[in-house]
Design an enzyme around this catalytic site. Sequence first.
Site, short mmCIF file in Angstrom:
data_model
loop_
_atom_site.label_atom_id
_atom_site.label_comp_id
_atom_site.label_asym_id
_atom_site.label_seq_id
_atom_site.Cartn_x
_atom_site.Cartn_y
_atom_site.Cartn_z
N LYS A 128 -14.68 7.90 -3.12
CA LYS A 128 -15.83 8.37 -2.35
C LYS A 128 -16.34 10.60 -3.25
O LYS A 128 -17.59 10.28 -3.25
CB LYS A 128 -15.60 8.44 -1.51
N LYS B 291 1.18 14.27 0.86
CA LYS B 291 -0.02 14.82 0.40
C LYS B 291 -0.11 16.13 0.11
O LYS B 291 -1.01 17.11 -0.36
CB LYS B 291 -0.98 15.04 1.85
N HIS C 153 0.72 -1.13 -0.04
CA HIS C 153 -0.09 0.16 0.17
C HIS C 153 0.69 1.71 0.06
O HIS C 153 0.52 2.41 0.54
CB HIS C 153 -1.03 0.22 1.01
N THR D 217 -7.88 6.40 -1.63
CA THR D 217 -9.40 6.44 -1.99
C THR D 217 -10.86 7.87 -1.37
O THR D 217 -11.96 7.88 -2.14
CB THR D 217 -9.71 5.43 -0.51
N LYS E 121 -7.88 13.71 4.68
CA LYS E 121 -7.24 13.36 4.64
C LYS E 121 -6.30 12.97 5.74
O LYS E 121 -6.17 13.57 6.68
CB LYS E 121 -6.11 12.59 3.65
N ARG E 122 -5.21 11.93 6.00
CA ARG E 122 -4.44 11.49 7.22
C ARG E 122 -3.51 13.21 6.66
O ARG E 122 -3.00 13.47 5.69
CB ARG E 122 -3.36 10.70 7.39
C1 GLS Z 1 -2.52 3.74 1.98
C2 GLS Z 1 -2.34 4.44 1.25
O1 GLS Z 1 -2.07 5.60 2.06
C3 GLS Z 1 -3.03 5.23 -0.08
O2 GLS Z 1 -2.54 5.53 -0.71
C4 GLS Z 1 -3.89 4.17 -0.08
O3 GLS Z 1 -5.12 4.85 -0.75
C5 GLS Z 1 -4.08 3.17 1.36
C6 GLS Z 1 -5.25 1.74 0.65
O4 GLS Z 1 -4.52 1.19 0.32
O5 GLS Z 1 -3.41 2.53 1.81
N1 GLS Z 1 -1.50 3.05 2.73
C7 GLS Z 1 -1.28 3.39 3.95
O6 GLS Z 1 -0.19 2.72 4.84
N2 GLS Z 1 -2.04 4.37 4.41
C8 GLS Z 1 -2.67 4.55 3.79
O7 GLS Z 1 -3.76 5.09 3.49
#
Ligand code: GLS
Length: 804
Positions: A656, A550, A352, A652, A544-545
């Site tokens: 959404k 980002k 991921h 994601t 988002k985080r």
């Molecule tokens: C993450 C990625 O940073 C995201 O881009 C991704 O959408 C998500 C799900 O695949 O996984 N990896 C991570 O460690 N945290 C995330 O949200």
Amino acid sequence: MTVANDGVPADEFETDLLRNLAHQRGTTRQSASAQDIYQALALTVRDRLVDRYVKTAATYYETNPRFVYYLSAEYMLGKQLPQNLLYSGLQNQARDALEKLGLDPAELEDLDVEPGLGNGGLGRLAACILDALATEDIPAVGYGIRYDLGIFKQTFEDGAQVERPDDWTFYGNPWEFAAPDDQQPVGFYGKVEDGKWTPDEIVLGEPSHMLVPGYGTQTVNLIRLWRARASRASFDLSRFGEGRYGEAVDAIVRSENISKVLYPDDSTELGRELRLKQQHFLVTCALRDIVRRYRLRNTGWDAFTEKVTIQLNDTHPVMAVAELMRVLLDEEGLDWDRAWLIVRGTFAYTCHTLLPEALETWPVALVERLLPRHMEIIYLINFHFLQEVEQAYPGDTGRLRELSIIQEEPERRVRMAHLAVVGAKAVNGVAELHSKLLRETTLRPFAELWPERFHNVTNGVSPRRFMLIANPRLTGLISSRLGDHDWLRDLDRLSELEPAADDSAFRDQWREVKRANRRDLARYARAVTGVALDPDAMADVMIKRFHEYKRQLLRVMHVITLIHRIRRGETAGLVPRSVIFGGKAAPGYYAAKRIMRLANAVADVVNGDQQLSAYVRMAFLPNYNVSGAELIIPAADLSEQISLAGKEASGTSNMKLALNGALTIGTLDGANVEIRDRVGADNFFLFGLDAGQAVALKQAGYRPRSWYEADWELRETIDFIATIDGGALREVADDLLNRDEYLTLADYRAYIECQDEVAHAWEDRDAWTRMSILNAARSGFFSADRTVRDYGREIWHTPAVPEA
Ligand code: GLS
């Protein structure tokens, strides 16, 4: 809206509710607290789902199908009550029964607590996948950790993030079934003699499960979460007797700490012994359960890989590769080759990330101490693997070093991603671009060695959670146009909405829905932040985080640019915006927390100034979580997806938001690329460097200061950052000028110009609405149901097992 009404008459539901109030809560209608009623309601809904679960379990038992076991250290499940009411078709009955009893359903929903057992996208994805597995009738169990404390609660004090513990089960959790009689021993430390491990410390894993119903189907799957318990003998009675109360419970605390808290970091590695303990704890418990389940209907090991496929969600559960080897070799007495064939035929691994710092590694010395037998097994796996490499590339020591599961320099460490790729039959990235970059960069030598092992499975999201539950107004409007709501199980049908983009009456209705949703959001924002948002202003959303890659900072820099323009009277072409932020930062991530403080400081400037707030108001909504997403996403007009290209694996929230009719302003990163391909370049605001250009710029020797010198508006913006709050955030400006790891300055001008285009487009509200409808109509691909079907076809090979 009711779906698949299960035919329970309202009065029967009411009777059951009152019975649960009496039998389960031991109270009466007259003396029941709101919590009593909530719990009784949840139990009444749960009972109905259990009836369905029993049938699913019987079907599975009868057909002995192939199962998907999903191992994840994180799940962000969201509130259970609204989902379970909807999926069981009991919404109307429940409402009628509560109203008859003079109770307010909304008030009870407020008591439903969101289990925040994850950090962000990765954890929410796991929840969406479980939802889709059940919806697609695929036999599956999700395994995870039942953390006592979920992701921290976020508030702000003087603009800075403050974290508070999230004791999510403080009043109990009516959705789960604990099984204290099914505890599993998990060993740690100790020694190995003749390949036999005698652990020094044994902790018990106690499972509890929650039901995961499918939508529009009878299937109900399970998620099993494990918590750590100390053995009964752990309480030191004699110390207690001596008044040494703390010491008396030492051993209990040590054991139970394993599932005490979710590590709140996202996309970064965190090397802590306790975290490795958590990982080993999860995989040991899960594998024991998987083997137990396999043995219910099978004997021997021959059928194991046919009946079991285990998906590893990122590297956190990758120790399972070594643990399954250990079970097969040491407990089951299989020989190495046979055991390895089984392991290699069982696991699949999803990566991921692209950030090298997020690829977990553990010091060899730590693994040796904590899991001595696993370390031996990892060495052996590596030994066999490197022989294979040597055969493929004779004499190429560079390759051996690059591929080895053990990193040698500067410290010997176990590379968990390498162990995963070596031990899995399939490896996948989570968006086209991500999978390509994994093959070309992060995991390149593996992709060269085993190209056939690499796949892409683009992420998806649950349309039930993020449309039906989150956005009932839009869902209603779409259903009225499409003639039914079956599209919620077949999201490609959203394409039938395309002609409606040209229907002006429909566009009016669509706009009305957005406006009503913005009104709800404004009400909430006012209540929690005091900021009065204008429901007619464009809702410009970044949720988002907080992470530097980002680039929330770039978002803030645009607002600062607007401040200057408004103050200079350059307001032609500006449109009123509500700039909305939501997101948490890892508690120890200072750079991200500084950006948060900056965002809050800038918000104070715009909100406190009449001239500015005519054009920009800014709300940083605290404690962003699944429930927050459900409120913000339906209201959004503009979706900010502005990471530096080549850094975001997928994203994601981008999906959404597009599904809910927000237009994206974004870079060619992660799943943005696929969103743009599908919704059309005309309906997407693209800006900035692409992944290749970003790498090239860095290689050429990026000097952020020269960008600062060349652009006066950028200069003004950075100088503002350096001086706001009496210079308290000067470090942010200094970092931009001297380092700017994520090329913010290089993308600044393109972003500002693109935002100008956005404003211009917003002025033609009708054309905007058309684009908004097309975004939703063309985003059906991003359903998690499709994701699960892709996994099923490419990796799991799991036939659906609908109930007979
Ligand atoms: C993450 C990625 O940073 C995201 O881009 C991704 O959408 C998500 C799900 O695949 O996984 N990896 C991570 O460690 N945290 C995330 O949200």
